[in-house]
Design a protein around this motif. Structure first.
Motif, PDB file in Angstrom:
ATOM      1  N   ARG A 134       0.840  -1.207   0.000  1.00  0.00           N
ATOM      2  CA  ARG A 134       0.000   0.000   0.000  1.00  0.00           C
ATOM      3  C   ARG A 134       0.873   1.255   0.000  1.00  0.00           C
ATOM      4  O   ARG A 134       0.575   2.220  -0.708  1.00  0.00           O
ATOM      5  CB  ARG A 134      -0.954  -0.005   1.189  1.00  0.00           C
ATOM      6  CG  ARG A 134      -2.024  -1.069   1.080  1.00  0.00           C
ATOM      7  CD  ARG A 134      -3.180  -0.910   2.053  1.00  0.00           C
ATOM      8  NE  ARG A 134      -2.886  -0.423   3.367  1.00  0.00           N
ATOM      9  CZ  ARG A 134      -2.620  -1.187   4.438  1.00  0.00           C
ATOM     10  NH1 ARG A 134      -2.585  -2.504   4.323  1.00  0.00           N
ATOM     11  NH2 ARG A 134      -2.399  -0.644   5.611  1.00  0.00           N
ATOM     12  N   ASP A 135       1.937   1.257   0.759  1.00  0.00           N
ATOM     13  CA  ASP A 135       2.847   2.406   0.785  1.00  0.00           C
ATOM     14  C   ASP A 135       3.472   2.625  -0.593  1.00  0.00           C
ATOM     15  O   ASP A 135       3.578   3.761  -1.060  1.00  0.00           O
ATOM     16  CB  ASP A 135       3.952   2.215   1.830  1.00  0.00           C
ATOM     17  CG  ASP A 135       3.444   2.329   3.257  1.00  0.00           C
ATOM     18  OD1 ASP A 135       2.314   2.826   3.463  1.00  0.00           O
ATOM     19  OD2 ASP A 135       4.177   1.903   4.170  1.00  0.00           O
ATOM     20  N   TYR A 136       3.896   1.537  -1.227  1.00  0.00           N
ATOM     21  CA  TYR A 136       4.494   1.653  -2.557  1.00  0.00           C
ATOM     22  C   TYR A 136       3.486   2.239  -3.548  1.00  0.00           C
ATOM     23  O   TYR A 136       3.810   3.150  -4.314  1.00  0.00           O
ATOM     24  CB  TYR A 136       4.992   0.292  -3.052  1.00  0.00           C
ATOM     25  CG  TYR A 136       5.691   0.387  -4.378  1.00  0.00           C
ATOM     26  CD1 TYR A 136       7.043   0.696  -4.448  1.00  0.00           C
ATOM     27  CD2 TYR A 136       4.989   0.211  -5.571  1.00  0.00           C
ATOM     28  CE1 TYR A 136       7.684   0.829  -5.670  1.00  0.00           C
ATOM     29  CE2 TYR A 136       5.626   0.339  -6.795  1.00  0.00           C
ATOM     30  CZ  TYR A 136       6.967   0.643  -6.836  1.00  0.00           C
ATOM     31  OH  TYR A 136       7.593   0.777  -8.047  1.00  0.00           O
ATOM     32  N   ALA A 137       2.268   1.700  -3.534  1.00  0.00           N
ATOM     33  CA  ALA A 137       1.227   2.185  -4.452  1.00  0.00           C
ATOM     34  C   ALA A 137       0.897   3.650  -4.178  1.00  0.00           C
ATOM     35  O   ALA A 137       0.717   4.434  -5.113  1.00  0.00           O
ATOM     36  CB  ALA A 137      -0.026   1.318  -4.343  1.00  0.00           C
ATOM     37  N   ALA A 138       0.831   4.022  -2.920  1.00  0.00           N
ATOM     38  CA  ALA A 138       0.531   5.416  -2.565  1.00  0.00           C
ATOM     39  C   ALA A 138       1.623   6.346  -3.096  1.00  0.00           C
ATOM     40  O   ALA A 138       1.333   7.413  -3.644  1.00  0.00           O
ATOM     41  CB  ALA A 138       0.389   5.565  -1.055  1.00  0.00           C
ATOM     42  N   GLU A 139       2.867   5.952  -2.955  1.00  0.00           N
ATOM     43  CA  GLU A 139       3.982   6.753  -3.481  1.00  0.00           C
ATOM     44  C   GLU A 139       3.925   6.815  -5.003  1.00  0.00           C
ATOM     45  O   GLU A 139       4.116   7.875  -5.600  1.00  0.00           O
ATOM     46  CB  GLU A 139       5.318   6.146  -3.013  1.00  0.00           C
ATOM     47  CG  GLU A 139       6.542   6.885  -3.499  1.00  0.00           C
ATOM     48  CD  GLU A 139       6.690   8.272  -2.888  1.00  0.00           C
ATOM     49  OE1 GLU A 139       7.285   9.135  -3.573  1.00  0.00           O
ATOM     50  OE2 GLU A 139       6.214   8.511  -1.766  1.00  0.00           O
ATOM     51  N   TRP A 140       3.639   5.677  -5.644  1.00  0.00           N
ATOM     52  CA  TRP A 140       3.551   5.610  -7.104  1.00  0.00           C
ATOM     53  C   TRP A 140       2.466   6.562  -7.620  1.00  0.00           C
ATOM     54  O   TRP A 140       2.616   7.164  -8.680  1.00  0.00           O
ATOM     55  CB  TRP A 140       3.252   4.165  -7.512  1.00  0.00           C
ATOM     56  CG  TRP A 140       3.305   3.900  -8.976  1.00  0.00           C
ATOM     57  CD1 TRP A 140       4.394   3.495  -9.711  1.00  0.00           C
ATOM     58  CD2 TRP A 140       2.223   3.996  -9.908  1.00  0.00           C
ATOM     59  NE1 TRP A 140       4.045   3.339 -11.026  1.00  0.00           N
ATOM     60  CE2 TRP A 140       2.715   3.644 -11.185  1.00  0.00           C
ATOM     61  CE3 TRP A 140       0.886   4.342  -9.796  1.00  0.00           C
ATOM     62  CZ2 TRP A 140       1.923   3.622 -12.331  1.00  0.00           C
ATOM     63  CZ3 TRP A 140       0.080   4.334 -10.924  1.00  0.00           C
ATOM     64  CH2 TRP A 140       0.602   3.972 -12.179  1.00  0.00           C
ATOM     65  N   VAL A 159      -7.601   8.524  -3.203  1.00  0.00           N
ATOM     66  CA  VAL A 159      -7.686   8.257  -4.645  1.00  0.00           C
ATOM     67  C   VAL A 159      -8.868   7.319  -4.870  1.00  0.00           C
ATOM     68  O   VAL A 159      -8.974   6.290  -4.200  1.00  0.00           O
ATOM     69  CB  VAL A 159      -6.372   7.623  -5.163  1.00  0.00           C
ATOM     70  CG1 VAL A 159      -6.506   7.191  -6.614  1.00  0.00           C
ATOM     71  CG2 VAL A 159      -5.216   8.599  -4.988  1.00  0.00           C
ATOM     72  N   PRO A 160      -9.767   7.662  -5.788  1.00  0.00           N
ATOM     73  CA  PRO A 160     -10.959   6.832  -5.956  1.00  0.00           C
ATOM     74  C   PRO A 160     -10.662   5.453  -6.534  1.00  0.00           C
ATOM     75  O   PRO A 160      -9.763   5.286  -7.359  1.00  0.00           O
ATOM     76  CB  PRO A 160     -11.842   7.637  -6.908  1.00  0.00           C
ATOM     77  CG  PRO A 160     -10.920   8.552  -7.615  1.00  0.00           C
ATOM     78  CD  PRO A 160      -9.775   8.820  -6.682  1.00  0.00           C
ATOM     79  N   TYR A 161     -11.450   4.489  -6.060  1.00  0.00           N
ATOM     80  CA  TYR A 161     -11.405   3.111  -6.553  1.00  0.00           C
ATOM     81  C   TYR A 161     -12.627   2.891  -7.433  1.00  0.00           C
ATOM     82  O   TYR A 161     -13.757   3.092  -7.004  1.00  0.00           O
ATOM     83  CB  TYR A 161     -11.404   2.125  -5.383  1.00  0.00           C
ATOM     84  CG  TYR A 161     -11.759   0.714  -5.779  1.00  0.00           C
ATOM     85  CD1 TYR A 161     -11.014   0.028  -6.742  1.00  0.00           C
ATOM     86  CD2 TYR A 161     -12.826   0.046  -5.191  1.00  0.00           C
ATOM     87  CE1 TYR A 161     -11.331  -1.266  -7.107  1.00  0.00           C
ATOM     88  CE2 TYR A 161     -13.143  -1.253  -5.542  1.00  0.00           C
ATOM     89  CZ  TYR A 161     -12.396  -1.901  -6.499  1.00  0.00           C
ATOM     90  OH  TYR A 161     -12.723  -3.191  -6.859  1.00  0.00           O
ATOM     91  N   PHE A 162     -12.388   2.488  -8.670  1.00  0.00           N
ATOM     92  CA  PHE A 162     -13.462   2.219  -9.616  1.00  0.00           C
ATOM     93  C   PHE A 162     -13.626   0.712  -9.747  1.00  0.00           C
ATOM     94  O   PHE A 162     -12.763   0.034 -10.288  1.00  0.00           O
ATOM     95  CB  PHE A 162     -13.154   2.870 -10.970  1.00  0.00           C
ATOM     96  CG  PHE A 162     -13.150   4.369 -10.894  1.00  0.00           C
ATOM     97  CD1 PHE A 162     -14.323   5.085 -11.099  1.00  0.00           C
ATOM     98  CD2 PHE A 162     -11.990   5.061 -10.592  1.00  0.00           C
ATOM     99  CE1 PHE A 162     -14.329   6.476 -11.007  1.00  0.00           C
ATOM    100  CE2 PHE A 162     -11.983   6.448 -10.501  1.00  0.00           C
ATOM    101  CZ  PHE A 162     -13.158   7.157 -10.708  1.00  0.00           C
ATOM    102  N   GLY A 163     -14.722   0.225  -9.219  1.00  0.00           N
ATOM    103  CA  GLY A 163     -14.993  -1.204  -9.232  1.00  0.00           C
ATOM    104  C   GLY A 163     -16.095  -1.559 -10.206  1.00  0.00           C
ATOM    105  O   GLY A 163     -16.056  -1.149 -11.379  1.00  0.00           O
ATOM    106  N   GLU A 164     -17.074  -2.279  -9.704  1.00  0.00           N
ATOM    107  CA  GLU A 164     -18.167  -2.794 -10.523  1.00  0.00           C
ATOM    108  C   GLU A 164     -18.795  -1.706 -11.399  1.00  0.00           C
ATOM    109  O   GLU A 164     -19.048  -0.601 -10.940  1.00  0.00           O
ATOM    110  CB  GLU A 164     -19.227  -3.405  -9.605  1.00  0.00           C
ATOM    111  CG  GLU A 164     -20.274  -4.201 -10.321  1.00  0.00           C
ATOM    112  CD  GLU A 164     -21.217  -4.913  -9.370  1.00  0.00           C
ATOM    113  OE1 GLU A 164     -22.269  -5.342  -9.850  1.00  0.00           O
ATOM    114  OE2 GLU A 164     -20.908  -5.032  -8.170  1.00  0.00           O
TER     115      GLU A 164
END
Length: 170
Positions: free
Chosen positions: A26-32, A56-61
């Protein structure tokens, strides 16, 4: 034993929940996500947690976030988190040119389709990048399978595969 279990099974109503052992992914993704790009995810719990922590929004179904906003209407100068299953096909996401896969796609077709969301006509960037986060040995094996599957598709159909276009760096 199986017959005994089948009679007892209905009595068990267990709940499955994820337990966070480490926050490094999660830390890596947040930095990315400090720059615009798409974080492709397979696991909804991870996506929701990452979205809650970063905003950051998550777009799912159906390509929707929790507020009902559609993924294709998200500003391309901002990052987003996308379900690979729900958005890896049929979306026009050429506003982004960076892709981060938290887990590798399940097969070469899913890899081809999801990369094709950003690597397509009307893409204005000179390059489209895809980063595959490798955290376990199974990820390495899955990436090998993806490349073999893409090579097979390319050999059988003659159609160049996006997974094979670029340079692979480690």
């Amino acid at each position: 034993l199986l017959e005994e279990w089948e009679t007892e099974r209905p009595k068990y109503k267990g709940k499955i929940r994820g337990e966070w052992l480490d926050r490094s992914v999660r830390d890596y993704a947040a930095e990315w996500m400090q720059e615009p790009g798409i974080v492709w995810v397979q696991h909804q719990e991870f996506a929701i947690k990452l979205s809650d922590e970063t905003g950051v929004p998550y777009f799912g179904e159906m390509g929707l976030d929790k507020s009902g906003n559609f993924i294709e209407e998200h500003p391309s100068n901002r990052p987003l988190i996308a379900s690979l299953l729900a958005n890896g096909e049929g979306r026009n996401l050429q506003g982004w040119n960076r892709n981060l896969y938290i887990d590798p796609p399940l097969n070469a077709l899913q890899g081809e389709q999801s990369l094709g969301r950003t690597h397509r006509s009307m893409q204005e960037a000179d390059e489209v990048s895809a980063e595959f986060l490798v955290t376990v040995e199974e990820h390495e094996k899955q990436i090998e399978k993806l490349l073999l599957g893409a090579k097979y598709q390319q050999d059988m159909t003659g159609q160049e595969q996006k997974l094979l276009y670029g340079d692979w760096l480690e």
